[in-house]
Design a protein around this motif. Structure first.
Motif, PDB file in Angstrom:
ATOM      1  N   PRO A 199       0.788  -1.244   0.000  1.00  0.00           N
ATOM      2  CA  PRO A 199       0.000   0.000   0.000  1.00  0.00           C
ATOM      3  C   PRO A 199       0.816   1.289   0.000  1.00  0.00           C
ATOM      4  CG  PRO A 199       0.005  -0.967   2.181  1.00  0.00           C
ATOM      5  CD  PRO A 199       0.694  -1.949   1.280  1.00  0.00           C
ATOM      6  N   ILE A 200       2.010   1.267  -0.601  1.00  0.00           N
ATOM      7  CA  ILE A 200       2.829   2.473  -0.744  1.00  0.00           C
ATOM      8  C   ILE A 200       3.383   2.475  -2.165  1.00  0.00           C
ATOM      9  CG2 ILE A 200       4.908   3.689   0.005  1.00  0.00           C
ATOM     10  CD1 ILE A 200       4.493   2.632   2.780  1.00  0.00           C
ATOM     11  N   ASP A 201       3.155   3.553  -2.895  1.00  0.00           N
ATOM     12  CA  ASP A 201       3.559   3.605  -4.298  1.00  0.00           C
ATOM     13  C   ASP A 201       5.076   3.595  -4.466  1.00  0.00           C
ATOM     14  OD1 ASP A 201       0.910   3.698  -5.088  1.00  0.00           O
ATOM     15  OD2 ASP A 201       0.837   5.889  -5.028  1.00  0.00           O
ATOM     16  N   SER A 202       5.792   4.328  -3.629  1.00  0.00           N
ATOM     17  CA  SER A 202       7.241   4.434  -3.749  1.00  0.00           C
ATOM     18  C   SER A 202       7.939   3.545  -2.722  1.00  0.00           C
ATOM     19  CB  SER A 202       7.684   5.891  -3.559  1.00  0.00           C
ATOM     20  OG  SER A 202       9.089   5.978  -3.496  1.00  0.00           O
ATOM     21  N   SER A 203       8.779   2.617  -3.195  1.00  0.00           N
ATOM     22  CA  SER A 203       9.517   1.745  -2.281  1.00  0.00           C
ATOM     23  C   SER A 203      10.529   2.543  -1.473  1.00  0.00           C
ATOM     24  CB  SER A 203      10.226   0.639  -3.063  1.00  0.00           C
ATOM     25  OG  SER A 203      11.078   1.176  -4.058  1.00  0.00           O
TER      26      SER A 203
ATOM     27  N   THR B  26      10.117   5.685  -0.438  1.00  0.00           N
ATOM     28  CA  THR B  26       9.341   6.313   0.628  1.00  0.00           C
ATOM     29  C   THR B  26       9.049   5.314   1.743  1.00  0.00           C
ATOM     30  OG1 THR B  26       8.297   7.813  -0.952  1.00  0.00           O
ATOM     31  CG2 THR B  26       7.211   7.532   1.192  1.00  0.00           C
ATOM     32  N   GLY B  27       8.659   4.106   1.335  1.00  0.00           N
ATOM     33  CA  GLY B  27       8.375   3.062   2.313  1.00  0.00           C
ATOM     34  C   GLY B  27       9.591   2.727   3.158  1.00  0.00           C
ATOM     35  N   SER B  28      10.765   2.670   2.518  1.00  0.00           N
ATOM     36  CA  SER B  28      11.996   2.350   3.240  1.00  0.00           C
ATOM     37  C   SER B  28      12.363   3.447   4.235  1.00  0.00           C
ATOM     38  CB  SER B  28      13.147   2.141   2.252  1.00  0.00           C
ATOM     39  OG  SER B  28      12.891   1.055   1.405  1.00  0.00           O
ATOM     40  N   VAL B  29      12.193   4.697   3.826  1.00  0.00           N
ATOM     41  CA  VAL B  29      12.511   5.823   4.716  1.00  0.00           C
ATOM     42  C   VAL B  29      11.571   5.825   5.923  1.00  0.00           C
ATOM     43  CG1 VAL B  29      12.540   8.331   4.923  1.00  0.00           C
ATOM     44  CG2 VAL B  29      13.489   7.239   2.880  1.00  0.00           C
ATOM     45  N   ILE B  30      10.277   5.588   5.664  1.00  0.00           N
ATOM     46  CA  ILE B  30       9.311   5.538   6.764  1.00  0.00           C
ATOM     47  C   ILE B  30       9.660   4.397   7.714  1.00  0.00           C
ATOM     48  CG2 ILE B  30       6.900   5.074   7.360  1.00  0.00           C
ATOM     49  CD1 ILE B  30       6.123   6.451   4.729  1.00  0.00           C
ATOM     50  N   LEU B  31       9.967   3.231   7.131  1.00  0.00           N
ATOM     51  CA  LEU B  31      10.316   2.080   7.959  1.00  0.00           C
ATOM     52  C   LEU B  31      11.600   2.342   8.741  1.00  0.00           C
ATOM     53  CD1 LEU B  31       9.896  -1.608   7.233  1.00  0.00           C
ATOM     54  CD2 LEU B  31      12.206  -0.852   7.779  1.00  0.00           C
ATOM     55  N   ALA B  32      12.586   2.987   8.097  1.00  0.00           N
ATOM     56  CA  ALA B  32      13.844   3.307   8.782  1.00  0.00           C
ATOM     57  C   ALA B  32      13.599   4.229   9.965  1.00  0.00           C
ATOM     58  CB  ALA B  32      14.822   3.950   7.801  1.00  0.00           C
ATOM     59  N   ALA B  33      12.704   5.208   9.794  1.00  0.00           N
ATOM     60  CA  ALA B  33      12.390   6.129  10.890  1.00  0.00           C
ATOM     61  C   ALA B  33      11.755   5.382  12.060  1.00  0.00           C
ATOM     62  CB  ALA B  33      11.451   7.223  10.395  1.00  0.00           C
TER      63      ALA B  33
ATOM     64  N   LEU C 112      22.866   7.080  12.460  1.00  0.00           N
ATOM     65  CA  LEU C 112      23.980   6.828  11.542  1.00  0.00           C
ATOM     66  C   LEU C 112      23.898   5.421  10.970  1.00  0.00           C
ATOM     67  CD1 LEU C 112      26.714   7.537  10.242  1.00  0.00           C
ATOM     68  CD2 LEU C 112      27.814   6.752  12.366  1.00  0.00           C
ATOM     69  N   SER C 113      23.606   4.437  11.813  1.00  0.00           N
ATOM     70  CA  SER C 113      23.509   3.044  11.359  1.00  0.00           C
ATOM     71  C   SER C 113      22.410   2.884  10.318  1.00  0.00           C
ATOM     72  CB  SER C 113      23.245   2.121  12.551  1.00  0.00           C
ATOM     73  OG  SER C 113      24.294   2.177  13.491  1.00  0.00           O
ATOM     74  N   ALA C 114      21.249   3.463  10.582  1.00  0.00           N
ATOM     75  CA  ALA C 114      20.122   3.373   9.647  1.00  0.00           C
ATOM     76  C   ALA C 114      20.447   4.045   8.321  1.00  0.00           C
ATOM     77  CB  ALA C 114      18.872   3.996  10.263  1.00  0.00           C
ATOM     78  N   ALA C 115      21.117   5.199   8.375  1.00  0.00           N
ATOM     79  CA  ALA C 115      21.488   5.922   7.151  1.00  0.00           C
ATOM     80  C   ALA C 115      22.462   5.100   6.309  1.00  0.00           C
ATOM     81  CB  ALA C 115      22.099   7.270   7.514  1.00  0.00           C
TER      82      ALA C 115
ATOM     83  N   SER D  71      21.959  -0.185   0.789  1.00  0.00           N
ATOM     84  CA  SER D  71      20.870  -0.865   0.103  1.00  0.00           C
ATOM     85  C   SER D  71      20.571  -0.212  -1.244  1.00  0.00           C
ATOM     86  CB  SER D  71      19.615  -0.852   0.984  1.00  0.00           C
ATOM     87  OG  SER D  71      18.542  -1.483   0.329  1.00  0.00           O
ATOM     88  N   SER D  72      20.592   1.114  -1.281  1.00  0.00           N
ATOM     89  CA  SER D  72      20.360   1.830  -2.548  1.00  0.00           C
ATOM     90  C   SER D  72      21.439   1.487  -3.563  1.00  0.00           C
ATOM     91  CB  SER D  72      20.345   3.341  -2.294  1.00  0.00           C
ATOM     92  OG  SER D  72      19.312   3.704  -1.409  1.00  0.00           O
ATOM     93  N   ALA D  73      22.699   1.465  -3.118  1.00  0.00           N
ATOM     94  CA  ALA D  73      23.800   1.137  -4.018  1.00  0.00           C
ATOM     95  C   ALA D  73      23.680  -0.287  -4.553  1.00  0.00           C
ATOM     96  CB  ALA D  73      25.135   1.315  -3.284  1.00  0.00           C
ATOM     97  N   VAL D  74      23.290  -1.214  -3.670  1.00  0.00           N
ATOM     98  CA  VAL D  74      23.133  -2.618  -4.069  1.00  0.00           C
ATOM     99  C   VAL D  74      22.048  -2.757  -5.128  1.00  0.00           C
ATOM    100  CG1 VAL D  74      22.321  -4.872  -3.260  1.00  0.00           C
ATOM    101  CG2 VAL D  74      24.026  -3.614  -1.932  1.00  0.00           C
TER     102      VAL D  74
END
Length: 348
Positions: free
Chosen positions: A100-104, A106-113, A286-289, A295-298
Motif C-alpha cells: 500500500p505504498i507507491d514508492s519503495s 518512501t516506504g523504506s525511509v518511513i520504515l527506517a524512521a 547513523l547506522s540506519a542511514a 541498500s540503494s547502491a546494491v
C-alpha cells in the motif's frame, strides 16, 4: 544494553529467520530441503566454540573482543550489511507483491524512521516485540496450513536428490544465516541457559524452513518456478476463507518482521559503535542511514551480497570464536603452569 532472557533470544532469532524465509526467491524442492537440513547440522557444529566460550563464567565479549577495535568494526560492517539486505528485500517485495505504498524508497525511509525510534528504546523493547511476533508467526503459518491442506498435492513433491545440488543449497543457506553472528553478540546479554536456547532455535529454524518449503512444493508445484516470491504465492493459493483473502495477513507479518530485523541490526550496530566511539552521538541514526545508503547502491548496481555475508558469517560466527576459545584455553593453561592463582594469593 539491557539483559534479555533465553526465551527472548529464541524469539528474536526465529523472527530474523522467518523474515529471510519470507523474502527468499529460491524455488523449494527436495534438494533445497535437504540442503537446509545439512546447513543446520553444520551451523550446530559451527556454534560449539561460541557456546563453549559463554559457558565460562568469566567470559565477556565486550572485554575480550578479538583484534580490539578492528574486530568491532568487522561486526559493525556485518550489521550494516545485513540491515541493507533487509531493506533490499523490502524493496524487492514491494515491486513484486502488492504493497500500500507507491514508492519503495518512501516506504523504506518511513520504515527506517520507525526502526530508529524503536532502536532508541533499547534491546529490551525489541525483545518483547519479538515475543509477540513469534505468536503471530505461529498463527499465520496455521492459517496457511489450514488453506494449503485441502489443495496440497503430494505428486508435486519429487524426491530427486543430487549431492552436489544439496551441498550448494547448504552453503547458500549457511551464507544467509546471519542469525549466527547476532547470536554470538546477543548471548553476552543473557545470564543463563544460553546453550538450551541455541538448540531450541536450531530446532525451530529447521521446522520453520522445512514446513514452509513443504507447503510451497505441494501447493504451487511448477508454478513456483515462475514465482518471484514463493512464500507469497503459496499464501495466495492457500486461501482458507471463501470471502476474505489472507494475503493482507502475510503482508502485515512481513512488514512487522522487517521492522524487527532492521531494528535489531541498528541496535547491535549502534552498540558496537558506542564501544568503538563512546562519545559518538546519534549512532542509531547513523547506522540506519548507512544501511539505506548501502541498500540503494546494491539495488542500483544489482549486486549480490550473499558471498560477502557468507564470508562475514564464517569469520565472525565461526573463526573468531574458535580463535578466542583457543586463546583462552592457552592462557588458562599457561596460568596453571605458572601457578597464577597461588601467586595472586601470596600478593594479597
Amino acid at each position: 544494553m539491557n539483559k534479555i532472557s533465553s526465551r527472548q533470544l529464541f524469539t528474536l532469532l526465529i523472527g530474523v529467520r522467518m523474515f529471510s524465509i519470507i523474502c527468499s526467491v529460491q524455488p523449494s524442492d527436495a534438494q533445497q530441503m535437504a540442503g537446509a537440513a545439512l546447513s543446520v547440522v553444520l551451523q550446530i557444529l559451527a556454534v560449539l566454540p561460541m557456546t563453549a566460550l559463554y559457558r565460562q563464567e568469566d567470559f565477556s565479549l565486550k572485554k575480550e573482543m578479538l583484534m580490539g577495535n578492528f574486530g568491532r568494526i568487522l561486526y559493525i560492517l556485518f550489521f550494516i550489511v545485513w540491515g541493507a539486505v533487509s531493506f533490499s528485500n523490502l524493496w524487492g517485495v514491494t515491486k513484486s507483491v502488492y504493497f500500500p505504498i507507491d514508492s519503495s524508497i518512501t516506504g523504506s525511509v518511513i520504515l527506517a524512521a520507525v526502526c530508529v525510534y524503536t532502536a532508541s528504546l533499547g534491546i529490551k523493547s525489541v525483545s518483547r516485540y519479538s515475543a509477540v511476533m513469534f505468536g503471530l508467526i505461529v498463527f499465520s503459518l496455521f492459517i496457511m496450513f489450514t488453506g494449503a491442506y485441502p489443495k496440497a498435492q503430494l505428486a508435486n513433491f519429487a524426491p530427486i536428490v543430487n549431492f552436489s545440488a544439496v551441498l550448494k543449497n547448504a552453503l547458500r543457506d549457511f551464507s544467509m544465516s546471519g542469525e549466527l553472528v547476532m547470536m554470538f553478540v546477543l548471548m553476552e546479554f543473557i545470564p543463563s541457559d544460553r546453550t538450551e536456547s541455541v538448540m531450541h532455535f536450531f530446532t525451530g529454524k529447521l521446522i520453520l524452513t522445512e514446513f514452509v518449503a513443504a507447503i510451497e512444493i505441494t501447493v504451487l508445484g511448477k508454478i513456483m518456478n515462475i514465482s518471484d516470491y514463493p512464500f507469497f504465492s503459496a499464501g495466495a493459493f492457500s486461501q482458507p476463507f471463501s470471502i476474505q483473502r489472507a494475503d493482507s495477513l502475510y503482508m502485515i507479518i512481513f512488514t512487522m518482521l522487517c521492522v524487527m530485523t532492521v531494528t535489531l541490526q541498528i541496535i547491535l550496530s549502534a552498540y558496537m559503535i558506542k564501544e568503538l566511539l563512546p562519545d559518538m552521538k546519534y549512532s542509531c541514526l547513523l547506522s540506519a542511514a548507512l544501511m539505506l545508503g548501502l541498500s540503494s547502491a546494491v539495488n542500483i548496481l544489482g549486486l549480490d551480497l550473499v558471498p560477502l555475508t557468507g564470508i562475514l558469517i564464517l569469520l565472525l560466527a565461526v573463526i573468531i570464536p574458535i580463535i578466542m576459545y583457543i586463546k583462552r584455553r592457552f592462557a588458562k593453561g599457561e596460568c596453571k603452569k605458572n601457578n597464577c592463582g597461588t601467586a595472586a594469593s601470596a600478593d594479597a
